[in-house]
Design an enzyme around this catalytic site. Structure first.
Site, PDB file in Angstrom:
ATOM      1  N   ARG A   8       0.844  -1.209   0.000  1.00 43.75           N
ATOM      2  CA  ARG A   8       0.000   0.000   0.000  1.00 43.75           C
ATOM      3  C   ARG A   8       0.873   1.252   0.000  1.00 43.75           C
ATOM      4  NH1 ARG A   8       0.196   3.801   2.749  1.00 43.75           N
ATOM      5  NH2 ARG A   8      -0.168   2.836   4.773  1.00 43.75           N
ATOM      6  N   GLU A  34       4.099   9.944   7.819  1.00 39.85           N
ATOM      7  CA  GLU A  34       2.984  10.840   7.470  1.00 39.85           C
ATOM      8  C   GLU A  34       2.446  11.541   8.711  1.00 39.85           C
ATOM      9  OE1 GLU A  34       1.579  11.180   4.378  1.00 39.85           O
ATOM     10  OE2 GLU A  34       2.753   9.659   3.333  1.00 39.85           O
ATOM     11  N   GLY A  81       0.881 -18.879  20.236  1.00 38.46           N
ATOM     12  CA  GLY A  81       2.202 -19.007  19.621  1.00 38.46           C
ATOM     13  C   GLY A  81       2.151 -18.888  18.114  1.00 38.46           C
ATOM     14  N   LEU A 112       0.659  15.391   1.699  1.00 37.25           N
ATOM     15  CA  LEU A 112       0.471  14.543   2.875  1.00 37.25           C
ATOM     16  C   LEU A 112      -1.008  14.395   3.205  1.00 37.25           C
ATOM     17  CD1 LEU A 112       3.473  15.745   5.083  1.00 37.25           C
ATOM     18  CD2 LEU A 112       3.287  13.638   3.754  1.00 37.25           C
TER      19      LEU A 112
HETATM   20  C1  FAD Z   1       9.283   2.947   6.773  1.00 36.92           C
HETATM   21  C2  FAD Z   1       9.225   4.426   6.655  1.00 36.92           C
HETATM   22  C3  FAD Z   1       8.963   5.022   5.420  1.00 36.92           C
HETATM   23  C4  FAD Z   1       8.944   6.403   5.285  1.00 36.92           C
HETATM   24  N1  FAD Z   1       8.729   6.955   4.041  1.00 36.92           N
HETATM   25  C5  FAD Z   1       8.901   8.316   3.890  1.00 36.92           C
HETATM   26  C6  FAD Z   1       8.823   8.899   2.591  1.00 36.92           C
HETATM   27  O1  FAD Z   1       8.562   8.208   1.592  1.00 36.92           O
HETATM   28  N2  FAD Z   1       9.063  10.218   2.448  1.00 36.92           N
HETATM   29  C7  FAD Z   1       9.347  11.022   3.535  1.00 36.92           C
HETATM   30  O2  FAD Z   1       9.565  12.218   3.343  1.00 36.92           O
HETATM   31  N3  FAD Z   1       9.398  10.496   4.782  1.00 36.92           N
HETATM   32  C8  FAD Z   1       9.189   9.159   4.982  1.00 36.92           C
HETATM   33  N4  FAD Z   1       9.263   8.602   6.243  1.00 36.92           N
HETATM   34  C9  FAD Z   1       9.663   9.480   7.356  1.00 36.92           C
HETATM   35  C10 FAD Z   1       8.559   9.751   8.370  1.00 36.92           C
HETATM   36  O3  FAD Z   1       7.611  10.618   7.836  1.00 36.92           O
HETATM   37  C11 FAD Z   1       9.225  10.276   9.636  1.00 36.92           C
HETATM   38  O4  FAD Z   1       9.871   9.192  10.251  1.00 36.92           O
HETATM   39  C12 FAD Z   1       8.232  10.909  10.587  1.00 36.92           C
HETATM   40  O5  FAD Z   1       7.762  12.134  10.088  1.00 36.92           O
HETATM   41  C13 FAD Z   1       8.835  11.149  11.973  1.00 36.92           C
HETATM   42  O6  FAD Z   1      10.058  11.813  11.885  1.00 36.92           O
HETATM   43  P1  FAD Z   1      11.318  11.262  12.685  1.00 36.92           P
HETATM   44  O7  FAD Z   1      11.474   9.834  12.375  1.00 36.92           O
HETATM   45  O8  FAD Z   1      12.444  12.153  12.386  1.00 36.92           O
HETATM   46  O9  FAD Z   1      10.917  11.378  14.201  1.00 36.92           O
HETATM   47  P2  FAD Z   1      11.008  12.666  15.121  1.00 36.92           P
HETATM   48  O10 FAD Z   1      10.390  13.829  14.473  1.00 36.92           O
HETATM   49  O11 FAD Z   1      12.378  12.805  15.630  1.00 36.92           O
HETATM   50  O12 FAD Z   1      10.063  12.230  16.315  1.00 36.92           O
HETATM   51  C14 FAD Z   1      10.501  11.379  17.390  1.00 36.92           C
HETATM   52  C15 FAD Z   1       9.422  11.384  18.475  1.00 36.92           C
HETATM   53  O13 FAD Z   1       9.287  12.695  18.997  1.00 36.92           O
HETATM   54  C16 FAD Z   1       7.948  13.113  18.942  1.00 36.92           C
HETATM   55  N5  FAD Z   1       7.864  14.553  18.712  1.00 36.92           N
HETATM   56  C17 FAD Z   1       8.499  15.287  17.754  1.00 36.92           C
HETATM   57  N6  FAD Z   1       8.154  16.575  17.859  1.00 36.92           N
HETATM   58  C18 FAD Z   1       7.304  16.688  18.892  1.00 36.92           C
HETATM   59  C19 FAD Z   1       6.593  17.753  19.492  1.00 36.92           C
HETATM   60  N7  FAD Z   1       6.663  19.016  19.039  1.00 36.92           N
HETATM   61  N8  FAD Z   1       5.820  17.499  20.560  1.00 36.92           N
HETATM   62  C20 FAD Z   1       5.713  16.243  21.025  1.00 36.92           C
HETATM   63  N9  FAD Z   1       6.323  15.187  20.483  1.00 36.92           N
HETATM   64  C21 FAD Z   1       7.128  15.408  19.437  1.00 36.92           C
HETATM   65  C22 FAD Z   1       7.353  12.331  17.799  1.00 36.92           C
HETATM   66  O14 FAD Z   1       5.948  12.220  17.928  1.00 36.92           O
HETATM   67  C23 FAD Z   1       8.053  11.010  17.952  1.00 36.92           C
HETATM   68  O15 FAD Z   1       7.377  10.228  18.918  1.00 36.92           O
HETATM   69  C24 FAD Z   1       9.209   7.220   6.413  1.00 36.92           C
HETATM   70  C25 FAD Z   1       9.420   6.626   7.651  1.00 36.92           C
HETATM   71  C26 FAD Z   1       9.438   5.247   7.795  1.00 36.92           C
HETATM   72  C27 FAD Z   1       9.677   4.646   9.130  1.00 36.92           C
END
Ligand code: FAD
Lengths: 441, 245
Positions: free
Chosen positions: A146, A420, A397, A296
């Site tokens: 998906r 997202e 299991g 998004l």
């Molecule tokens: C398998 C996979 C595929 C993906 N595909 C794409 C893609 O195709 N294109 C793309 O652009 N991105 C993609 N992503 C990226 C994804 O959108 C990001 O991982 C996501 O936006 C979170 O960013 P981060 O991982 O940097 O986490 P962070 O932003 O570092 O967040 C870490 C934690 O802190 C919390 N947090 C952050 N800010 C705040 C706040 N202000 N207040 C409270 N809590 C907060 C978050 O909720 C989270 O729990 C993908 C991610 C994965 C895992």
């Protein structure tokens, strides 16, 4: 297949051979008066096949009556396609952490790339509820598959259609719809996930072209994509969108390995080292964060439906297992604790279906707000993840093995609840919407 | 080449069947209806043949308005147009008569049905249409090739196969193997929106059969496991319960 029947064939003294017709295996028996054994063998084969995917949809509140005849045909067709093309292979690919590249053609043929993009650009010209149902059924098979369809439709075709020039639309959309071109979407950076406005990727005007530098991380489809829709800041600090093509000098896409989630989807980085970007590759019709956020919105909407698919698959499997698995002399579905789990699952699925359907109606009327989409994405993905966990318990299991889809869905949903917009970020969006106070920073 | 494909609207194979009307009618509440799977095979083969040789594929169904989703699916799979004879199908003769009446004089090169419908499994319609139109009927066809004005058909027979050559036009009943059913894609579904689906009023046909009542088969009995070292008990049960020795 032949081997399985050989022993039996020897015992009953018949001779059999196998032919292959359009990849379907057929067993023929050559023996006078063999009907009894033939029936037996065919039944055996049928049961084995059915064991692979016996999924039945969930419709506890006659929600089908809210759909049109055409919506139901869309849903059932994609469901049949998933049963035929995805279910038989997906577990194996997920176990090996490999993207099943061969299904790209099938996804394109069935119409999963750009269902709501107008037909003149190669899209399906369908409504938003059809798009949602397609996402639901594909995610019922696997969130990774998906994701590939979501990225192609909402994060690549949508921005090219919405923000692109007529030349850009004509150049890319028909190929993307056919799956001849695959795309990815680069927003997230190593140091900027939830806070994309802080991105460091940038373009500098070099007269006849721009020079792009920076890197993107966690990008679905990156390792095999032919084009990337990339967001980077211009010299004025405005976020701009552009199409980067594989083969441009200085552009590489290293793959991210070792994921325990979305294992059947390829994820990678986008690295830009002084990439020359022709000016005609920049989207003329958008500036600022609203560009990527528009994409998004469309993808999150699809995810709100997709998550229902994963949840239904877990519930369907758990319900069947709980009727078949006997402990303490009765099916485990006869114990109150199991019934509580199942009853809550079907309740939550029903609520999520109504939420998605209503959001679809609003989206068709162009009235769905970003905040409403956030709420639906957050609620439905979390609902699916909780159901996956409960369904795993019901399977005991067996629930941790690849015999059942549960653990795969559960692990997949850990990405879906993060990408997202994370679960918490969507909560803050609702919080800000109802209080009027920003709690992000 | 112009082909007429007869499709019937049958309950999905996983449906739980219940009766109403004093056990004389099928209770359709909650039932999912599908294109009869053998008819779907016939339709797919018809599409393959016309894709190669040109021509049209018309689907025909005898049914009330509730069968239109099934017909629409046939259009989405690729049929050119559709006809619905506006009457609930009463029995094989009624259905065959309606279809034969419609087809008469329309010069179809080929009329395809499924070998049987999976609801009543009567397997009579193919032969009846042929008889009413004075055409050859070839049933349980696993393979169908057209060469000029001749069809070559492979039939399933007990313990082997039979190859039949027959000049067109003819009526055939499709069985597994003739084609791999297609799943409609989104493009097909969208184009089905604008394809013609006309409803035609039925002709009067005598009622030749009467439903006296439906009965469900007895539920499967549970398996009685007897320990392998208790042969006496086995013999006793075979004697007193199963009454086979
Ligand atoms: C398998 C996979 C595929 C993906 N595909 C794409 C893609 O195709 N294109 C793309 O652009 N991105 C993609 N992503 C990226 C994804 O959108 C990001 O991982 C996501 O936006 C979170 O960013 P981060 O991982 O940097 O986490 P962070 O932003 O570092 O967040 C870490 C934690 O802190 C919390 N947090 C952050 N800010 C705040 C706040 N202000 N207040 C409270 N809590 C907060 C978050 O909720 C989270 O729990 C993908 C991610 C994965 C895992």
């Amino acid at each position: 297949m032949l081997l399985n029947y050989k022993g039996l064939a020897q015992k009953i003294g018949v001779f059999l051979y196998k032919t292959s017709n359009n990849s379907t295996e057929k067993i023929y028996l050559l023996y006078p008066n063999f009907s009894k054994y033939k029936t037996l063998l065919l039944r055996h084969k049928k049961n084995k096949e059915m064991a692979t995917d016996r999924f039945q949809g969930v419709d506890y509140f006659q929600i089908d009556e809210l759909l049109t005849e055409e919506h139901i045909l869309v849903r059932n067709s994609v469901r049949d396609w998933v049963k035929r093309e995805v279910s038989p292979i997906i577990e194996d690919y997920a176990q090996r952490a490999e993207f099943p590249k061969q299904i790209i053609k099938g996804l394109a043929d069935i119409g999963a790339f750009g269902p709501y993009i107008p037909a003149e650009y190669g899209g399906g010209g369908m409504d938003q509820i059809s798009y949602g149902l397609i996402m639901q059924e594909i995610e019922r098979g696997d969130s990774g598959v998906r994701s590939t369809a979501s990225v192609q439709s909402s994060l690549v075709m949508y921005p090219i259609y919405t923000y692109g020039s007529e030349e850009q639309r004509k150049k890319y959309l028909p190929g993307l719809a056919k799956g001849d071109l695959m795309g990815c979407f680069g927003l997230t950076e190593p140091d900027h996930g939830s806070n994309p406005s802080g991105m460091l990727s940038n373009i500098k005007d070099a007269g006849s072209h721009y020079i792009l530098n920076g890197s993107k991380m966690w990008i679905s489809n990156a390792p095999f994509a032919d084009i990337a829709v990339v967001w980077a800041k211009d010299e004025a600090g405005d976020i701009r969108g552009m199409v980067i093509e594989r083969g441009m000098e200085g552009f590489t896409t290293p793959e991210t390995h070792g994921k325990w989630s979305l294992r059947a989807s390829a994820t990678g980085e986008l690295v830009f080292d002084n990439v020359k970007v022709p000016k005609e590759n920049i989207f003329p019709n958008v500036k600022g964060l609203k560009g990527p956020l528009g994409c998004l919105n469309s993808a999150r909407y699809g995810i709100a439906w997709g998550a229902i698919g994963a949840a239904m698959d877990c519930y369907d499997s758990a319900l069947r297992y709980s009727k078949e698995r006997v402990q303490f002399g009765k099916p485990i579905g006869g114990f109150q604790l199991t019934q509580k789990k199942l009853a809550e699952m079907v309740t939550e699925i029903t609520k999520a279906q109504l939420l998605a359907w209503r959001l679809g109606v609003l989206k068709n009327e162009n009235r769905a707000s970003a905040q409403q989409i956030s709420m639906a994405k957050r609620n439905n993905v979390n609902m699916a993840l909780q159901i996956a966990r409960e369904a795993r318990q019901i399977h005991g299991g067996m629930g941790i093995t690849g015999e059942y889809p549960i653990m795969r869905h559960m692990m997949n949903l850990e990405s879906v609840i993060t990408y997202e917009g994370t679960h918490d970020i969507h909560l803050l969006i609702t919080g800000m919407d109802v209080t009027g106070i920003n709690a992000f920073n | 080449m112009n082909i007429l494909v007869c499709i019937s609207n049958v309950p999905d194979t996983t449906s739980k069947i219940n009766f109403n009307d004093d056990n004389k009618g099928l209770n359709t509440a909650g039932l999912q209806f599908i294109i009869n799977p053998y008819d779907e095979i016939a339709l797919t083969r018809a599409l393959e043949l016309t894709e190669k040789a040109g021509g049209t594929v018309t689907v025909i169904n005898v049914g009330d308005a509730s069968t239109e989703p099934t017909i629409r699916k046939a259009l989405a799979i690729g049929a050119t147009d559709a006809v619905r004879i506006n009457a609930a199908p009463r029995d094989a003769f009624f259905v065959a008569s309606q279809i034969a009446h419609f087809a008469k004089g329309k010069n179809y090169d080929l009329i395809l049905c499924g070998r049987e419908s999976i609801d009543y499994n009567g397997a009579q319609v193919t032969a009846m249409i042929a008889e009413l139109l004075d055409l050859p009927a070839i049933t349980i066809v696993k393979m169908l090739e057209i060469n000029g004005n001749t069809a070559t058909l492979e039939r399933e027979i007990e313990g082997g196969k039979e190859i039949v050559d027959c000049p067109l036009p003819l009526v055939a009943g499709a069985s597994e193997g003739m084609a791999e059913p297609r799943i409609p894609n989104m493009r097909g579904i969208m184009s089905a929106r604008t394809k013609p689906l006309v409803a035609v009023e039925p002709i009067a046909i005598d009622q030749l059969t009467e439903i006296v009542g439906y009965d469900k088969p007895k539920p499967r009995s549970t398996v009685n496991l007897i320990s392998s070292d208790d042969v006496d008990k086995l013999v006793q049960l075979l004697h007193t319960e199963a009454k086979v020795i």
